[in-house]
Design a protein around this motif. Structure first.
Motif, PDB file in Angstrom:
ATOM      1  N   HIS A  69      95.775  15.890 166.129  1.00 37.34           N
ATOM      2  CA  HIS A  69      95.566  16.421 167.317  1.00 37.34           C
ATOM      3  C   HIS A  69      96.325  15.598 168.080  1.00 37.34           C
ATOM      4  O   HIS A  69      97.090  16.143 169.519  1.00 37.34           O
ATOM      5  CB  HIS A  69      94.220  15.876 167.970  1.00 37.34           C
ATOM      6  N   LEU A  70      96.611  14.199 167.899  1.00 33.40           N
ATOM      7  CA  LEU A  70      97.546  13.229 168.499  1.00 33.40           C
ATOM      8  C   LEU A  70      98.939  13.766 168.691  1.00 33.40           C
ATOM      9  O   LEU A  70      99.635  13.669 169.649  1.00 33.40           O
ATOM     10  CB  LEU A  70      97.372  11.847 168.213  1.00 33.40           C
ATOM     11  N   THR A  71      99.451  14.255 167.422  1.00 34.53           N
ATOM     12  CA  THR A  71     100.731  14.749 167.206  1.00 34.53           C
ATOM     13  C   THR A  71     101.134  16.116 168.295  1.00 34.53           C
ATOM     14  O   THR A  71     102.089  15.975 168.938  1.00 34.53           O
ATOM     15  CB  THR A  71     101.236  15.350 166.067  1.00 34.53           C
ATOM     16  N   LYS A  72     100.038  16.697 168.790  1.00 35.13           N
ATOM     17  CA  LYS A  72     100.120  17.946 169.506  1.00 35.13           C
ATOM     18  C   LYS A  72     100.326  17.498 170.914  1.00 35.13           C
ATOM     19  O   LYS A  72     101.106  17.672 171.853  1.00 35.13           O
ATOM     20  CB  LYS A  72      99.053  18.801 169.517  1.00 35.13           C
ATOM     21  N   ASP A  73      99.349  16.349 171.198  1.00 35.99           N
ATOM     22  CA  ASP A  73      99.680  15.712 172.569  1.00 35.99           C
ATOM     23  C   ASP A  73     101.333  14.932 172.744  1.00 35.99           C
ATOM     24  O   ASP A  73     101.806  15.088 173.912  1.00 35.99           O
ATOM     25  CB  ASP A  73      98.642  14.528 172.978  1.00 35.99           C
ATOM     26  N   ALA A  74     101.601  14.539 171.788  1.00 32.37           N
ATOM     27  CA  ALA A  74     102.932  13.639 171.833  1.00 32.37           C
ATOM     28  C   ALA A  74     104.005  14.629 171.817  1.00 32.37           C
ATOM     29  O   ALA A  74     104.753  14.770 172.571  1.00 32.37           O
ATOM     30  CB  ALA A  74     103.041  13.069 170.428  1.00 32.37           C
ATOM     31  N   LEU A  75     103.798  15.897 171.113  1.00 27.79           N
ATOM     32  CA  LEU A  75     104.944  16.952 171.096  1.00 27.79           C
ATOM     33  C   LEU A  75     105.119  17.573 172.752  1.00 27.79           C
ATOM     34  O   LEU A  75     106.013  18.355 172.943  1.00 27.79           O
ATOM     35  CB  LEU A  75     104.869  18.095 170.038  1.00 27.79           C
ATOM     36  N   GLU A  76     103.831  17.830 173.276  1.00 24.89           N
ATOM     37  CA  GLU A  76     103.824  18.461 174.544  1.00 24.89           C
ATOM     38  C   GLU A  76     104.565  17.414 175.724  1.00 24.89           C
ATOM     39  O   GLU A  76     105.297  18.019 176.448  1.00 24.89           O
ATOM     40  CB  GLU A  76     102.224  18.307 175.003  1.00 24.89           C
ATOM     41  N   LEU A  77     104.561  16.174 175.172  1.00 22.86           N
ATOM     42  CA  LEU A  77     105.200  15.408 176.092  1.00 22.86           C
ATOM     43  C   LEU A  77     106.785  15.190 175.651  1.00 22.86           C
ATOM     44  O   LEU A  77     107.506  15.228 176.485  1.00 22.86           O
ATOM     45  CB  LEU A  77     104.858  13.979 176.129  1.00 22.86           C
ATOM     46  N   ASN A  78     107.036  15.293 174.344  1.00 22.21           N
ATOM     47  CA  ASN A  78     108.436  15.182 173.918  1.00 22.21           C
ATOM     48  C   ASN A  78     108.751  16.234 172.585  1.00 22.21           C
ATOM     49  O   ASN A  78     108.276  15.696 171.467  1.00 22.21           O
ATOM     50  CB  ASN A  78     108.893  13.904 173.686  1.00 22.21           C
ATOM     51  N   SER A 107     105.344  29.058 167.495  1.00 20.82           N
ATOM     52  CA  SER A 107     105.641  30.407 168.154  1.00 20.82           C
ATOM     53  C   SER A 107     105.843  30.291 169.677  1.00 20.82           C
ATOM     54  O   SER A 107     106.576  30.645 170.600  1.00 20.82           O
ATOM     55  CB  SER A 107     105.098  31.737 167.848  1.00 20.82           C
ATOM     56  N   GLN A 108     104.536  29.894 170.015  1.00 21.30           N
ATOM     57  CA  GLN A 108     104.241  29.584 171.579  1.00 21.30           C
ATOM     58  C   GLN A 108     105.156  28.321 172.150  1.00 21.30           C
ATOM     59  O   GLN A 108     105.710  28.574 173.092  1.00 21.30           O
ATOM     60  CB  GLN A 108     102.842  29.019 171.889  1.00 21.30           C
ATOM     61  N   LEU A 109     105.585  27.298 171.211  1.00 18.12           N
ATOM     62  CA  LEU A 109     106.611  26.386 171.615  1.00 18.12           C
ATOM     63  C   LEU A 109     107.964  26.818 171.755  1.00 18.12           C
ATOM     64  O   LEU A 109     108.696  26.664 172.544  1.00 18.12           O
ATOM     65  CB  LEU A 109     106.651  25.191 170.702  1.00 18.12           C
ATOM     66  N   ILE A 110     108.287  27.810 170.811  1.00 14.14           N
ATOM     67  CA  ILE A 110     109.476  28.524 170.876  1.00 14.14           C
ATOM     68  C   ILE A 110     109.857  29.134 172.225  1.00 14.14           C
ATOM     69  O   ILE A 110     110.623  29.183 172.716  1.00 14.14           O
ATOM     70  CB  ILE A 110     109.904  29.101 169.612  1.00 14.14           C
ATOM     71  N   ASP A 111     108.506  29.892 172.606  1.00 11.21           N
ATOM     72  CA  ASP A 111     108.777  30.840 173.794  1.00 11.21           C
ATOM     73  C   ASP A 111     108.931  29.694 174.833  1.00 11.21           C
ATOM     74  O   ASP A 111     109.733  30.165 175.831  1.00 11.21           O
ATOM     75  CB  ASP A 111     107.493  31.487 173.954  1.00 11.21           C
ATOM     76  N   GLU A 112     108.404  28.445 174.979  1.00 12.18           N
ATOM     77  CA  GLU A 112     108.493  27.557 175.903  1.00 12.18           C
ATOM     78  C   GLU A 112     109.924  26.802 175.974  1.00 12.18           C
ATOM     79  O   GLU A 112     110.382  26.493 177.008  1.00 12.18           O
ATOM     80  CB  GLU A 112     107.187  26.719 175.953  1.00 12.18           C
TER      81      GLU A 112
END
Length: 337
Positions: A69-78, A107-112
């Motif tokens: 879950h932490l990786t998701k928060d980290a990737l949201e920031l960078n 897929s959601q991240l690629i859209d963003e």
């Protein structure tokens, strides 16, 4: 808003990791900037908090749901952080996570972030792990509809098609894109990729078919460099190269009509250099000057260089002709004596 909380991306109240009871057993690792940092990056409090804990789990190599879950928060920031992506892939395997859910996430991240290399690389790895490209072509079609020249999407498409041999309908797909936009260089490049990797460039009939396709596109807009480059790429694989009869006839007719496209004029120069017609050499000299001084100022130095090449060819032809004349005269003298 307090120093220990902020608003999350989904509107929920964000709780810093240092204030979460389930993370009390972890000692955060600060970013090492050396004793005398010249210019410290002004990370906000949330970024520092997340990545301090990210460095901690990386250091201890923690394999857990909370680390995932932490990786998701980290990737949201960078989302461009390679180390976090690599660690997330480690956790996906070791925690036996559902890769279908990961596909939805990426897929959601690629859209963003459609031009983020690390996200596209992660998707490639997911396809490899699952050995299943069934979702890719439709997904990529949508991505390229939104941005027809997205390099990362095209790179991923080429990888998928080549790895899983999905070439069957790709020529039709590129034809559709080119029909929508003749100047879509990415679509032309993809078409060349397909004919190159399907063996069509070793089949004369197929090459002629593709040359005809390119010539029709050129007629619609003679200033379209993409179509000219595609045709030149095809000619490399023909016996006569730029002197292919169909192409020579096409260019001569186009020039006779008064067309002054720099791409056409460049072809005429190359044809003269490769051919053996002195009249075309003299015309090529004039074309080089026109390109340098009028039609293509940006590449004036190149056309000046080509002018010297044509001059050298003309000089060499004159020398050869003179030698042939001398030889004939000598042979005639011997015969008469």
């Amino acid at each position: 808003m307090s120093e220990t909380s902020s608003e999350g991306s989904d509107g929920d109240r964000w709780v810093f990791y240092k204030d979460r009871p389930d993370w009390k057993d972890v000692t955060p690792v600060k970013q090492e900037e050396g004793p005398f940092p010249v210019v410290s990056i002004a990370y906000n409090a949330k970024f520092k908090d997340v990545y301090d804990y990210m460095r901690a789990v990386l250091k201890s190599n923690e394999i857990s749901e909370r680390a995932f879950h932490l990786t998701k928060d980290a990737l949201e920031l960078n989302p461009a952080n390679y180390t976090v992506w690599q660690y997330r892939r480690l956790l996906l395997k070791d925690l036996n996570k559902d890769l279908r859910e990961e596909f939805q996430y990426v897929s959601q991240l690629i859209d963003e972030y459609p031009k983020n290399y690390q996200i596209w690389h992660h998707r490639m790895v997911m396809v490899e792990w699952m050995d299943d490209p069934s979702m890719e072509l439709d997904f990529l079609k949508e991505a390229l509809y939104n941005d027809p020249k997205n390099y990362h999407a095209w790179k991923h498409r080429q990888w998928v098609i080549k790895k899983f041999n999905l070439f069957e309908n790709e020529l039709e797909y590129t034809e559709s894109l080119i029909g929508d936009d003749l100047r879509n260089n990415s679509a032309w490049n993809q078409r060349y990729f397909v004919v190159l990797h399907t063996g069509k460039l070793s089949e004369p009939d197929q090459i002629r078919k593709e040359i005809s396709f390119a010539l029709k596109a050129i007629l619609k807009t003679t200033l379209n460099e993409s179509a000219w480059n595609y045709m030149r790429g095809l000619l490399i694989h023909t016996e006569k190269g730029v002197l292919e009869a169909e192409v020579v006839e096409f260019c001569e007719k186009l020039y006779a009509s008064g067309n002054k496209s720099p791409h056409l004029l460049g072809m005429l120069i190359d044809m003269a250099v490769e051919g053996d017609d002195p009249k075309l050499d003299e015309r090529a000299l004039q074309i080089c000057r026109e390109l340098a001084n009028r039609y293509d100022h940006v590449r004036a130095k190149y056309w000046n260089y080509m002018e010297t090449i044509v001059k050298e060819k003309i000089a060499a032809t004159k020398v050869a002709d003179q030698k042939a004349t001398n030889a004939n005269e000598a042979a005639s003298d011997v015969k008469n004596n």
